[in-house]
Design a protein around this motif. Structure first.
Motif, mmCIF file in Angstrom:
data_model
loop_
_atom_site.group_PDB
_atom_site.id
_atom_site.type_symbol
_atom_site.label_atom_id
_atom_site.label_comp_id
_atom_site.label_asym_id
_atom_site.label_seq_id
_atom_site.Cartn_x
_atom_site.Cartn_y
_atom_site.Cartn_z
ATOM 1 N N ARG A 61 0.601 -1.297 0.062
ATOM 2 C CA ARG A 61 -0.081 0.058 0.078
ATOM 3 C C ARG A 61 0.560 1.191 -0.024
ATOM 4 N NH1 ARG A 61 -5.734 -0.923 2.954
ATOM 5 N NH2 ARG A 61 -6.228 -2.821 2.096
ATOM 6 N N GLU A 62 2.209 1.116 -0.180
ATOM 7 C CA GLU A 62 2.987 2.436 -0.244
ATOM 8 C C GLU A 62 4.164 1.999 -1.442
ATOM 9 O OE1 GLU A 62 4.939 3.155 3.385
ATOM 10 O OE2 GLU A 62 2.905 4.191 4.204
ATOM 11 N N ASN A 63 4.476 2.968 -1.986
ATOM 12 C CA ASN A 63 5.676 2.834 -2.924
ATOM 13 C C ASN A 63 5.259 1.854 -3.938
ATOM 14 O OD1 ASN A 63 6.915 4.928 -1.738
ATOM 15 N ND2 ASN A 63 8.180 3.654 -0.589
ATOM 16 N N TYR A 64 4.085 1.659 -4.580
ATOM 17 C CA TYR A 64 3.731 0.387 -5.383
ATOM 18 C C TYR A 64 3.008 1.060 -6.673
ATOM 19 C CZ TYR A 64 0.732 -3.688 -6.889
ATOM 20 O OH TYR A 64 0.413 -4.844 -7.735
ATOM 21 N N ILE A 65 3.373 0.392 -7.786
ATOM 22 C CA ILE A 65 3.085 0.704 -8.960
ATOM 23 C C ILE A 65 3.018 -0.611 -10.001
ATOM 24 C CG2 ILE A 65 4.955 1.707 -10.014
ATOM 25 C CD1 ILE A 65 3.200 3.693 -11.687
ATOM 26 N N THR A 66 1.905 -0.752 -10.484
ATOM 27 C CA THR A 66 2.130 -1.894 -11.300
ATOM 28 C C THR A 66 1.158 -1.981 -12.764
ATOM 29 O OG1 THR A 66 2.193 -4.425 -11.542
ATOM 30 C CG2 THR A 66 0.281 -3.522 -10.588
ATOM 31 N N GLY A 67 1.442 -2.705 -13.688
ATOM 32 C CA GLY A 67 0.566 -2.773 -14.878
ATOM 33 C C GLY A 67 1.659 -3.481 -16.149
ATOM 34 N N TYR A 68 1.381 -3.032 -17.265
ATOM 35 C CA TYR A 68 2.189 -3.717 -18.386
ATOM 36 C C TYR A 68 3.526 -3.167 -18.285
ATOM 37 C CZ TYR A 68 3.117 -5.782 -22.783
ATOM 38 O OH TYR A 68 3.655 -6.472 -24.083
ATOM 39 N N PRO A 109 18.905 12.621 -22.288
ATOM 40 C CA PRO A 109 20.106 12.103 -23.014
ATOM 41 C C PRO A 109 20.434 10.791 -22.842
ATOM 42 C CG PRO A 109 20.625 13.201 -20.850
ATOM 43 C CD PRO A 109 18.968 13.385 -21.272
ATOM 44 N N GLU A 110 19.676 9.965 -22.072
ATOM 45 C CA GLU A 110 20.132 8.462 -22.038
ATOM 46 C C GLU A 110 19.736 7.736 -23.253
ATOM 47 O OE1 GLU A 110 21.977 7.266 -19.705
ATOM 48 O OE2 GLU A 110 22.299 9.309 -18.682
ATOM 49 N N PRO A 111 20.205 6.608 -23.769
ATOM 50 C CA PRO A 111 19.761 5.786 -24.698
ATOM 51 C C PRO A 111 18.543 5.185 -24.499
ATOM 52 C CG PRO A 111 21.874 4.921 -23.921
ATOM 53 C CD PRO A 111 21.436 6.139 -22.890
ATOM 54 N N LYS A 112 18.532 4.784 -23.323
ATOM 55 C CA LYS A 112 17.263 4.038 -22.956
ATOM 56 C C LYS A 112 16.322 4.547 -21.665
ATOM 57 C CE LYS A 112 19.308 -0.452 -24.380
ATOM 58 N NZ LYS A 112 18.420 -1.106 -25.297
ATOM 59 N N TYR A 113 15.103 4.101 -21.594
ATOM 60 C CA TYR A 113 14.228 4.504 -20.540
ATOM 61 C C TYR A 113 14.523 3.674 -19.246
ATOM 62 C CZ TYR A 113 11.723 7.640 -23.831
ATOM 63 O OH TYR A 113 11.457 8.482 -24.738
ATOM 64 N N PRO A 114 14.128 4.083 -18.236
ATOM 65 C CA PRO A 114 14.305 2.934 -17.062
ATOM 66 C C PRO A 114 12.984 2.425 -17.223
ATOM 67 C CG PRO A 114 13.559 5.288 -16.216
ATOM 68 C CD PRO A 114 14.227 5.352 -17.620
ATOM 69 N N THR A 115 12.764 1.138 -16.646
ATOM 70 C CA THR A 115 11.600 0.444 -16.650
ATOM 71 C C THR A 115 10.276 1.332 -16.349
ATOM 72 O OG1 THR A 115 12.881 -1.642 -16.184
ATOM 73 C CG2 THR A 115 10.356 -1.687 -15.783
ATOM 74 N N TYR A 116 9.376 1.372 -16.934
ATOM 75 C CA TYR A 116 8.123 1.956 -16.751
ATOM 76 C C TYR A 116 6.880 1.144 -17.039
ATOM 77 C CZ TYR A 116 8.112 2.922 -21.854
ATOM 78 O OH TYR A 116 7.834 2.993 -23.189
ATOM 79 N N VAL A 117 5.918 1.743 -16.740
ATOM 80 C CA VAL A 117 4.652 0.933 -16.957
ATOM 81 C C VAL A 117 3.880 1.600 -18.054
ATOM 82 C CG1 VAL A 117 2.556 -0.061 -15.722
ATOM 83 C CG2 VAL A 117 4.558 0.690 -14.476
ATOM 84 N N LEU A 118 3.404 0.669 -18.600
ATOM 85 C CA LEU A 118 2.551 1.234 -20.353
ATOM 86 C C LEU A 118 1.442 2.043 -19.577
ATOM 87 C CD1 LEU A 118 2.296 1.119 -23.183
ATOM 88 C CD2 LEU A 118 0.585 -0.812 -23.045
ATOM 89 N N ILE A 120 6.755 11.587 -23.785
ATOM 90 C CA ILE A 120 6.381 10.305 -23.572
ATOM 91 C C ILE A 120 5.724 10.204 -22.083
ATOM 92 C CG2 ILE A 120 7.044 7.961 -23.770
ATOM 93 C CD1 ILE A 120 6.972 9.561 -26.243
ATOM 94 N N GLU A 121 4.488 10.360 -21.981
ATOM 95 C CA GLU A 121 4.364 10.533 -20.349
ATOM 96 C C GLU A 121 4.739 9.264 -19.718
ATOM 97 O OE1 GLU A 121 1.581 9.215 -18.406
ATOM 98 O OE2 GLU A 121 0.838 7.993 -20.138
ATOM 99 N N ASP A 122 4.267 8.156 -20.175
ATOM 100 C CA ASP A 122 4.602 7.112 -18.992
ATOM 101 C C ASP A 122 5.883 6.799 -18.701
ATOM 102 O OD1 ASP A 122 4.986 6.227 -21.734
ATOM 103 O OD2 ASP A 122 3.356 4.658 -21.640
ATOM 104 N N ALA A 123 6.700 7.204 -19.911
ATOM 105 C CA ALA A 123 8.218 6.872 -19.625
ATOM 106 C C ALA A 123 8.767 7.860 -18.510
ATOM 107 C CB ALA A 123 9.049 6.882 -21.074
ATOM 108 N N TYR A 124 8.305 9.233 -18.770
ATOM 109 C CA TYR A 124 8.507 10.184 -17.992
ATOM 110 C C TYR A 124 8.193 10.184 -16.432
ATOM 111 C CZ TYR A 124 8.728 14.699 -15.696
ATOM 112 O OH TYR A 124 9.011 15.881 -14.957
ATOM 113 N N VAL A 125 7.103 9.402 -16.268
ATOM 114 C CA VAL A 125 6.608 8.906 -14.853
ATOM 115 C C VAL A 125 7.594 7.817 -14.310
ATOM 116 C CG1 VAL A 125 5.081 7.735 -13.346
ATOM 117 C CG2 VAL A 125 4.318 9.319 -14.971
ATOM 118 N N GLY A 126 8.237 7.088 -15.429
ATOM 119 C CA GLY A 126 9.213 6.152 -15.057
ATOM 120 C C GLY A 126 10.490 6.735 -14.451
ATOM 121 N N THR A 127 10.928 7.838 -15.302
ATOM 122 C CA THR A 127 12.325 8.539 -14.760
ATOM 123 C C THR A 127 11.926 9.130 -13.506
ATOM 124 O OG1 THR A 127 11.163 10.575 -15.840
ATOM 125 C CG2 THR A 127 12.702 9.013 -17.177
ATOM 126 N N CYS A 128 10.765 9.675 -13.055
ATOM 127 C CA CYS A 128 10.553 10.455 -11.929
ATOM 128 C C CYS A 128 10.411 9.082 -10.719
ATOM 129 C CB CYS A 128 8.996 10.992 -11.786
ATOM 130 S SG CYS A 128 8.964 12.550 -12.825
#
Length: 373
Positions: free
Chosen positions: A246-253, A276-285, A311-319
């Motif tokens: 119930r804390e620090n949790y996010i899931t999906g595809y 600048p990075e060539p790849k995004y960190p793991t994020y949720v679709l 790329i909003e979902d990738a941006y959330v992944g960077t946060c």
């Protein structure tokens, strides 16, 4: 005497001619000045107002709408995506017309609600809140959700709430229709950013700030695209599992090891200057991800020093990466699906999310799931 008289008459005639020339010159000068003034007024009056296709709306941009609230966030912090300088102008060919794109200081507190439901959560005390970003003109998509999974107010004994978020409608008539829709359904939120694909990150961050400031009592929230079908029973079973944090949790595809698109002809193009990075960190679709409701405030806070990109979902992944939080793998990853052909060839009773190809298909999926009960 005769000669003197003739000379006198000639002088008087010359004086009259000179006066006439002076008067004519003055009239001509005044006429030209008036014509110049009228032409300037005409040009200024009929020169069309050009709205720059910026990814992020300038902070000092104003609109003629009456604001319902003072702002999205009551906190007095400043969110600077660009530290030095605060406004950076770069050029990208991501748009077909090769225009310059200005990236402005952007933060949810820079935007204001035109339509709001600030007391919804205090009235309903929801366990789970669905936030659906949708274009203002997509009434059919909203109505499809309202008539299916978005119509549920309680699932397995837990209160749920569905709200839609739109940006600026683009016209007085469209705005009036949205306000009427809001009065009818009381499930619409509208903020004063330009509603466009390149502003999806703003849209998502406005959602996060609304959850943090208007609905902190909810346990979970879910960002859901308007073309996504939700199987509420399966989702609630996941959230009520004793193993679900119930804390620090996010899931999906989950999106693993995704390359940043550098092809400037793609709508997913992101420049090196922005990321600048060539790849995004793991994020949720972004089609549908569920998260514990402690995360919205943390994501907003983490984004203070993050350059925004479209790329909003990738941006959330960077946060999330900045926060040191990794998206969680679902106990059964197959429950978060991309596309399914139809309700006859796939077992919708086993999914949590899947992307529909039309509002009509969302209704078909819902009817199929209901028929299994």
């Amino acid at each position: 005497m005769a000669i003197r008289s003739i000379r006198k008459r000639c002088c008087l005639a010359q004086d009259r001619d000179l006066i006439c020339h002076v008067k004519t010159g003055l009239v001509l000068l005044v006429t030209l000045s008036l014509l110049f003034l009228v032409s300037c007024i005409y040009v200024l009056s009929f020169n069309p107002v050009r709205h720059p296709r910026t990814w992020f709306k300038p902070v000092n941009q104003t609109h003629s709408y009456n604001m319902v609230t003072e702002g999205l966030s009551a906190k007095k912090y400043v969110w600077n995506f660009f530290i030095a300088p605060p406004i950076i102008q770069t050029t990208t060919t991501a748009l077909k017309n090769h225009i310059s794109v200005n990236h402005h200081v952007a933060h949810p507190s820079n935007y204001h609600f035109l339509i709001d439901e600030p007391n919804k959560c205090s009235q309903l005390d929801p366990f789970l809140v669905f936030m659906v970003p949708v274009a203002p003109h997509q009434l059919e998509a909203r109505d499809a959700i309202r008539s299916t999974w978005g119509n549920e107010s309680s699932v397995q004994g837990k209160a749920v709430l569905t709200l839609f978020l739109v940006g600026l409608s683009g016209g007085a008539e469209a705005q009036q229709q949205l306000e009427e829709e809001s009065r009818q359904h009381r499930d619409l939120l509208q903020s004063d950013f330009v509603d466009s694909y390149f502003n999806l990150t703003i849209k998502t961050m406005v959602i996060m700030d609304w959850l943090a400031t208007r609905c902190p009592q909810a346990t979970y929230a879910m960002k859901v695209d308007s073309d996504t079908f939700i199987n509420l029973e399966n989702l609630m079973s996941l959230l009520l599992s004793p193993n679900t944090p119930r804390e620090n949790y996010i899931t999906g595809y989950l999106m693993w090891d995704q390359n940043v698109i550098r092809n400037n002809k793609s709508k997913y193009y992101v420049s090196v200057e922005l990321y600048p990075e060539p790849k995004y960190p793991t994020y949720v679709l972004g089609a549908g991800y569920v998260f514990s409701n402690d995360l919205p405030q943390k994501i907003v806070e983490a984004s203070k020093d993050m350059k925004p990109f479209n790329i909003e979902d990738a941006y959330v992944g960077t946060c999330l990466k900045r926060l040191g939080i990794k998206p969680s793998r679902s106990p059964d990853p197959s429950k978060f699906r991309m596309y399914m052909k139809d309700s006859k060839t796939h077992d919708l009773s086993k999914v949590i999310t899947t992307i529909a190809r039309s509002p009509k298909q969302i209704i078909e999926f819902w009817q199929s799931v209901k028929s299994l009960k």
